[in-house]
Design a protein around this motif. Structure first.
Motif, PDB file in Angstrom:
ATOM      1  N   LYS A  52      41.505  50.184  35.137  1.00 38.70           N
ATOM      2  CA  LYS A  52      41.156  49.951  36.533  1.00 38.70           C
ATOM      3  C   LYS A  52      39.748  50.421  36.892  1.00 38.70           C
ATOM      4  N   ASN A  53      39.149  51.233  36.062  1.00 37.28           N
ATOM      5  CA  ASN A  53      37.864  51.831  36.410  1.00 37.28           C
ATOM      6  C   ASN A  53      36.834  51.602  35.297  1.00 37.28           C
ATOM      7  N   THR A  54      35.682  51.087  35.677  1.00 40.81           N
ATOM      8  CA  THR A  54      34.601  50.829  34.725  1.00 40.81           C
ATOM      9  C   THR A  54      33.292  51.364  35.290  1.00 40.81           C
ATOM     10  N   PHE A  55      32.570  52.092  34.475  1.00 38.71           N
ATOM     11  CA  PHE A  55      31.250  52.595  34.869  1.00 38.71           C
ATOM     12  C   PHE A  55      30.223  52.076  33.866  1.00 38.71           C
ATOM     13  N   SER A  56      29.094  51.581  34.379  1.00 36.30           N
ATOM     14  CA  SER A  56      28.045  51.038  33.521  1.00 36.30           C
ATOM     15  C   SER A  56      26.688  51.544  33.985  1.00 36.30           C
ATOM     16  N   PHE A  57      25.802  51.693  33.038  1.00 33.56           N
ATOM     17  CA  PHE A  57      24.427  52.029  33.391  1.00 33.56           C
ATOM     18  C   PHE A  57      23.491  51.495  32.313  1.00 33.56           C
ATOM     19  N   TYR A  58      22.267  51.220  32.717  1.00 30.29           N
ATOM     20  CA  TYR A  58      21.243  50.855  31.741  1.00 30.29           C
ATOM     21  C   TYR A  58      19.865  51.129  32.339  1.00 30.29           C
ATOM     22  N   THR A  59      18.907  51.219  31.474  1.00 31.97           N
ATOM     23  CA  THR A  59      17.515  51.346  31.884  1.00 31.97           C
ATOM     24  C   THR A  59      16.681  50.333  31.113  1.00 31.97           C
TER      25      THR A  59
END
Length: 814
Positions: A320-327
């Motif tokens: 149910k929970n997704t966290f994403s990051f990028y640079t």
């Protein structure tokens, strides 16, 4: 790392199990089995196994190991439901009965299938083709275009239907109009689009998306729509990657390379992409003015090195929970040498050499969190994007006038900084099986600061007017001029979309509400001028789609869009642009609004597909250029802008993909655009009707299992503007690829513009009669090599992101 995630998953399962309600039935059952990917036949680790009782309430659970095996003990006697869940795959449900005589249940091998793509998507081309038509955009998979290998994004886009790139200025247009917004991974750019496209290597690009009539969910800026460049981001299980390298050979040689990697383990996917372009490119041209027998010759050499790095991770906390990051980090160093020579009556009169040293550096950081509720499709998404760029520049200008004395020698030190802060909230709620509500909020803050210090190098003379050296040199440096501007834009927006499907008809009605605030301050020496504007606007949109069968789709759409004046268009301070052009902005310039209507029909058949479309745009308060003789120097042109009467623009497009034979596929597109343009030249109102015809044809030939050829042809029709009449251009490219090293390596060879048909040739009557032509290194040969490594084939779900959404309009590479 795998052990850590495995331990965390087990602890989480134990915690959940401890909180589950107790069951009075004896817990003597055991269920076990193995989970594999249905298409790749490989085991899937870390799959969630949930056990539910007869009332479908969870009782216990577990996960699969590295080999896809699972075993869950202490199951209650009676009916149980086993749910096998993994992100990106369809959930499988197995019903079992536990009894005293049958307490060990072997489910055997369970095959999971990947989730289907969007239900509304219509695939325009076959599996091996490069183009697909979705409900609101056309997607071009450029990775299979052999004739684009080793190029930049700017060169690659010339191969994309409906898109044209001016090889002289770098300006990009969509359907014959330059009012288009360019995004990278769906995010704003702080670098001018023309410069940005020259910095991105084609090997770093996964696809190009053309959104010609965006809905209310998208930012409304850009009359002709949005071009979204999607960079590679793999999500295969295990460690995977590819390396690209190549050399472009022409009058000058250019090197390019890229490295794409990802590492997927458990619920985390790490990805990285790096690309480099390095080399020189030459541009030269001639402009002949007929009324005074003058000729200008231009020679320009651009030597640049650019680096592009994208690094990030997707973390699937749970289902149910997704966290994403990028640079994304972009670094470019550029040295530009140019010289303009002016001849009168075949006698060289002056030479104006220039040397520009510049840098363009930008950084972007994106954070995304998605929460999926219990109801399928019910979700809320939060996103924050921060990007900054700076592009310092040092430019030396000289002017030598017959008898070639140095009459001008000065230096510009430019500091240019831009920043963007973007915050989004998107909420989606399926109200029923056939209806959906979408809501969203956005806040965007753009800041631009520019300082330009011009210093004059003045020669030192004694009392007898003799040139002397004071020990530090023959000249002294004095401040000639200081200019600067600050330009800040704040935009607050909200949107609502309602989707409804009735039998074979689906519709989407929406509206976007925006408050636009801008403040600017322009300084030149002791002169200071301020600019401000505040506008509230509503942008409605409507989409209607009719699918009479699986192979036929009709779509009618409408949207209202805006093009707001840029910094240069409103800057009221006179600026020297080129030796012959002085620009001055118009602070009274108003935005231009566009009502856009579009109709498309898509037909699929056994050997391919066919798409036909037409559009009509009504433009109000059209922004146009004004060209006048410079009142301070009659040999120069003064460029400015104003709002003119409304005008109409319309066009017609046809594209087709066809499998001629097992070894031959063809992809063709044809488009015709008509638009009226009006403007002022020397106080005279001029109106022209411009008809532009474009044609592209790409043929792919499969000679053997490992050898493929491609032949590409393009014709871009001429056109008219209030200043120029431009001749047609055309290009024929060819390419070949050979798979080696058991399919892990690929050797590519291409030759572009074989017959050198790409020339910018023009003539003009305003404000002076002249003709000209510019050439560049269009005929080149490229030799490249790609190597793929890693063996993971199980695709994980990509982050649910706004990467496909337009979230800004002006301004820094991300």
């Amino acid at each position: 790392m795998k052990k850590i995630f495995l331990l965390c998953s087990i602890l989480l399962s134990l915690t959940i199990s401890a909180q589950l309600p107790s069951n009075n039935n004896p817990k003597t059952g055991v269920v076990y089995g193995k989970v594999i990917d249905a298409s790749s036949q490989q085991a899937i680790p870390y799959v969630t196994i949930i056990v539910k009782d007869a009332a479908k309430k969870p009782t216990t659970g577990g996960i699969t190991d590295d080999n896809g095996n699972f075993s869950i003990k202490q199951l209650s006697e009676g009916k149980n439901f086993i749910e096998i869940q993994f992100i990106g795959y369809k959930t499988e449900i197995k019903e079992i009965n536990i009894s005293k005589t049958d307490s060990r249940i072997d489910l055997g091998t369970i095959y999971l299938k990947e989730e289907a793509s969007q239900l509304n998507e219509v695939v325009v081309v076959a599996e091996t083709s490069t183009v697909s038509q979705k409900i609101d955009r056309k997607v071009i998979n450029v990775g299979k275009d052999l004739t684009a290998a080793g190029t930049t994004a700017s060169e690659l886009l010339n191969n994309v239907q409906s898109v044209s790139v001016d090889s002289q200025t770098g300006n990009i247009s969509l359907r014959g109009n330059e009012n288009v917004r360019v995004l990278v991974d769906g995010k704003p750019t702080n670098i001018d689009a023309a410069q940005l496209l020259k910095q991105i290597p084609s090997t770093s690009i996964k696809s190009v998306e053309l959104i010609t009539n965006p809905s209310a969910k998208y930012n409304p800026e850009g009359m002709s729509g949005i071009i979204n460049i999607v960079l590679h981001k793999n999500s295969n299980i295990g460690f995977n990657g590819s390396a690209n390298t190549g050399l472009t050979m022409g009058k000058n040689n250019r090197f390019n390379g890229s490295l794409d990697m990802n590492f997927k383990t458990g619920k985390v996917n790490f990805f990285a992409n790096y690309g480099i372009n390095d080399g020189k490119s030459e541009n030269y041209g001639i402009v002949e003015r007929n009324d005074n027998n003058s000729v200008q010759n231009f020679d320009m050499l651009d030597n640049s090195t650019s680096h592009l790095l994208k690094v990030g991770a997707d973390i699937y906390i749970n289902e149910k929970n997704t966290f994403s990051f990028y640079t994304t980090q972009n670094m470019t160093e550029n040295i530009f040498n140019g010289d303009t020579r002016v001849t009168f009556d075949n006698i060289l009169d002056s030479s104006s050499p220039m040397l520009v040293n510049g840098e363009r550096n930008s950084q972007a950081y994106n954070f995304n969190y998605t929460l999926d509720f219990e109801k399928k499709g019910h979700s809320i998404e939060f996103e924050a994007n921060f990007s900054d760029s700076d592009s310092p520049e040092s430019a030396d200008y000289k002017e030598l006038v017959r008898p070639f004395d140095l009459t001008s020698n000065y230096n510009d030190i430019i500091k240019n900084e831009r920043g963007t802060r973007l915050y989004n909230i998107d909420y989606t709620n399926p109200l029923s099986e056939n209806s959906k509500l979408e809501l969203g909020l956005e806040a965007r803050f753009n800041e631009t600061t520019n300082n330009n210090i011009t210093t004059q190098h003045e020669f030192i003379y004694d009392s007898n007017n003799e040139l002397i050296n004071d020990g530090n040199g023959w000249y002294e440096t004095k401040l000639k001029e200081f200019t600067s501007f600050d330009y800040n834009r704040d935009i607050y927006a909200g949107y609502v979309n309602y989707n409804q499907q009735i039998n074979k008809v689906s519709m989407q009605l929406g509206a976007r509400f925006e408050q636009y605030n801008v403040e600017g301050s322009f300084v030149k020496g002791s002169e200071t001028l301020n600019y401000s504007d505040k506008i509230f606007s509503v942008y409605p949109s409507a989409f209607f789609t009719y699918n009479p069968s699986e192979k036929n789709q009709f779509q009618l759409s409408y949207s209202r869009r805006v093009d707001r004046p840029s910094i240069g268009q409103v800057n009221p301070i006179r600026e020297w642009s080129t030796p012959l052009i002085t620009s001055v902005g118009n602070p009274n310039l108003k935005p231009q609004f566009t009502n856009s209507y579009e109709f498309n029909y898509t037909k699929q058949h056994n050997k391919g597909s066919f798409t036909i479309g037409t559009f009509y745009r009504r433009v109000n308060d059209n922004i146009n250029r004004t060209l006048n003789i410079d009142p301070l120097d009659e040999d120069k042109v003064e460029l400015s802008f104003n709002n003119t009467a409304s005008n109409d623009r319309y066009g017609f497009e046809v594209s087709s993909n066809y499998k001629v034979a097992k070894w031959w596929r063809t992809n063709a597109s044809f488009d015709l655009y008509t638009q009226k343009e009006s403007g002022l030249a020397n106080g005279e109102q001029i109106e022209v009707t411009n008809n532009t015809l474009n044609f592209r044809l790409s043929n792919s030939f499969t000679a053997t299992k490992n050898l493929r050829f491609q032949l590409f042809a393009m014709y871009r029709g001429g056109g008219k503007s209030i200043q120029f009449k431009v001749d047609p251009m055309w290009m024929i490219n060819t390419g070949a690829s050979l798979n080696v090293l058991k399919g892990k390596g690929t050797i590519s060879l291409r030759v572009n513009d074989i017959f050198e048909g790409m020339k910018f040739k023009f003539e003009s009557e305003n404000p002076y009669p002249y003709t000209g032509q510019f050439n560049w290194e269009s005929r080149t040969a490229y030799l490249g090599f790609m190597y793929r490594f890693g063996g993971g084939k199980n695709k994980a779900k990509g982050r649910k992101s706004r990467d496909n959404n337009e979230t800004q309009s002006g301004g820094g590479f991300i």
